[in-house]
Design an enzyme around this catalytic site. Structure first.
Site, PDB file in Angstrom:
ATOM      1  N   MET A  30       0.844  -1.194   0.000  1.00 53.12           N
ATOM      2  CA  MET A  30       0.000   0.000   0.000  1.00 53.12           C
ATOM      3  C   MET A  30       0.884   1.250   0.000  1.00 53.12           C
ATOM      4  SD  MET A  30      -3.454  -0.930   2.001  1.00 53.12           S
ATOM      5  CE  MET A  30      -2.891  -0.706   3.674  1.00 53.12           C
ATOM      6  N   HIS A  34       9.018   0.969   3.378  1.00 46.92           N
ATOM      7  CA  HIS A  34      10.088   1.004   4.373  1.00 46.92           C
ATOM      8  C   HIS A  34      10.987  -0.209   4.158  1.00 46.92           C
ATOM      9  CE1 HIS A  34       7.694  -2.033   6.338  1.00 46.92           C
ATOM     10  NE2 HIS A  34       6.671  -1.202   6.435  1.00 46.92           N
ATOM     11  N   GLY A  36      11.149  -2.995   5.507  1.00 50.70           N
ATOM     12  CA  GLY A  36      10.451  -4.283   5.430  1.00 50.70           C
ATOM     13  C   GLY A  36      10.022  -4.578   3.997  1.00 50.70           C
ATOM     14  N   HIS A  37       9.446  -3.573   3.319  1.00 50.27           N
ATOM     15  CA  HIS A  37       9.071  -3.749   1.908  1.00 50.27           C
ATOM     16  C   HIS A  37      10.320  -3.985   1.064  1.00 50.27           C
ATOM     17  CE1 HIS A  37       5.626  -1.060   3.261  1.00 50.27           C
ATOM     18  NE2 HIS A  37       5.006  -2.115   2.798  1.00 50.27           N
TER      19      HIS A  37
HETATM   20  O1  PAF Z   1      -0.187  -5.885   3.353  1.00 51.18           O
HETATM   21  C1  PAF Z   1      -0.592  -4.918   2.683  1.00 51.18           C
HETATM   22  O2  PAF Z   1       0.067  -3.904   2.521  1.00 51.18           O
HETATM   23  C2  PAF Z   1      -1.979  -4.999   2.039  1.00 51.18           C
HETATM   24  O3  PAF Z   1      -2.877  -5.663   2.863  1.00 51.18           O
HETATM   25  C3  PAF Z   1      -1.950  -5.635   0.633  1.00 51.18           C
HETATM   26  C4  PAF Z   1      -1.519  -7.085   0.669  1.00 51.18           C
HETATM   27  C5  PAF Z   1      -1.020  -4.843  -0.269  1.00 51.18           C
HETATM   28  C6  PAF Z   1      -3.350  -5.578   0.021  1.00 51.18           C
HETATM   29  O4  PAF Z   1      -3.816  -4.278  -0.114  1.00 51.18           O
END
Ligand code: PAF
Length: 282
Positions: A30, A34, A36-37
């Site tokens: 979303m 950061h 983690g991503h």
């Molecule tokens: O984990 C998230 O950021 C959200 O729940 C996702 C998987 C992108 C779905 O909108």
């Protein structure tokens, strides 16, 4: 890096990659990315030849009383991180691109699984997650998709959806990434003021306490829950939503600690709801 805002652009590019025989990974997010991503993206890049990251704040997973409007957003900053990590394409659609005004079709798991843990206080949340992830799978058609273990219930639900709906996509779960002091990385950490940021450490401290008790041989789930609850209650700014010990696949409560049991919690620090967990591994 390609910036795509429409479904048609994503489809055309992925078709080209697939015609060239390249494997495609998807990291759904979303935004407000950061470390983690970044770890999810690095993992995706190590396993796939092209990586698509979606940054879409999905309205259907927020209840009317939740933080959809205030959810942090910074697309330029996200793009800088994505470029630095070697993302091939970012998908950044408007809500109107993802949902027709009269959209009325949802993907929902009709078992007890989404009603446990976070589902108790967020009863429509996982229906929104499954719907948007299912749409992203249909748009990107990835070979593999990458999700963080911090959202353990989400990960289990996505695995179940993929199984039940016969998606030909491998789901890769990636470990929780923590700040140096232990706090699990989350876009929502930005809501915390200085005092709350300090108080939020009670989550990771309680997780580490639970891990220690399990390592010392405690097998009674209630004793683990009691110890964690007692520890969280020492922090005046903390309010427990839940502390639970569940089966790591079904999310149903268990009494005994065995391999693949999930110890999970959601705790409000001030107005901010944070989650953390650990899996018992053999
Ligand atoms: O984990 C998230 O950021 C959200 O729940 C996702 C998987 C992108 C779905 O909108």
């Amino acid at each position: 890096m390609i910036i795509a805002t429409t479904i048609a652009e994503v489809r055309a590019q992925v078709r080209e990659w697939k015609q060239a025989g390249l494997t495609v990974g998807l990291v759904p997010t979303m935004g407000y990315l950061h470390e983690g991503h970044a770890k999810l993206i690095d993992q995706a890049i190590s396993m796939c030849q092209r990586v698509v990251v979606s940054t879409f704040v999905n309205p259907t997973q927020f209840a009317p009383n939740e933080d959809l409007d205030s959810y942090p957003r910074d697309f330029d900053r996200d793009c800088a991180l994505l470029r630095a990590h070697g993302c091939s394409m970012v998908f950044y659609p408007l809500v109107s691109e993802m949902y027709e005004p009269d959209a009325a079709t949802y993907v929902e798991i009709l078992s007890e699984m989404p009603k446990q843990l976070c589902g108790k206080t967020r009863p429509t949340h996982f229906r929104g997650v499954c719907t948007v992830v299912s749409k992203l799978f249909n748009i990107v058609t990835p070979d593999k998709a990458f999700f963080g273990q911090k959202d353990a219930q989400q990960l289990a639900i996505i695995r179940r959806m993929v199984r039940d709906m016969s998606y030909n996509i491998e789901i890769v779960g990636c470990p929780i990434v923590r700040e140096e002091d232990g706090l699990a990385k989350s876009s929502r950490n930005t809501y915390l003021n200085t005092e709350e940021r300090q108080a939020a450490l009670i989550l990771s401290k309680s997780i580490f306490l639970g891990q220690k008790l399990v390592a010392e041989g405690e097998t009674n789930a209630n004793k683990i829950i009691d110890a964690i609850v007692t520890n969280i209650c020492t922090e005046p700014l903390a309010r427990i939503d839940y502390v639970a010990v569940v089966d790591g696949i079904t999310m149903m409560p268990v009494k005994k600690i065995t391999d693949n049991v999930l110890v999970a919690m959601a705790v409000y620090i001030g107005k901010t709801r944070l989650i953390d967990n650990f899996i018992v591994e053999g």
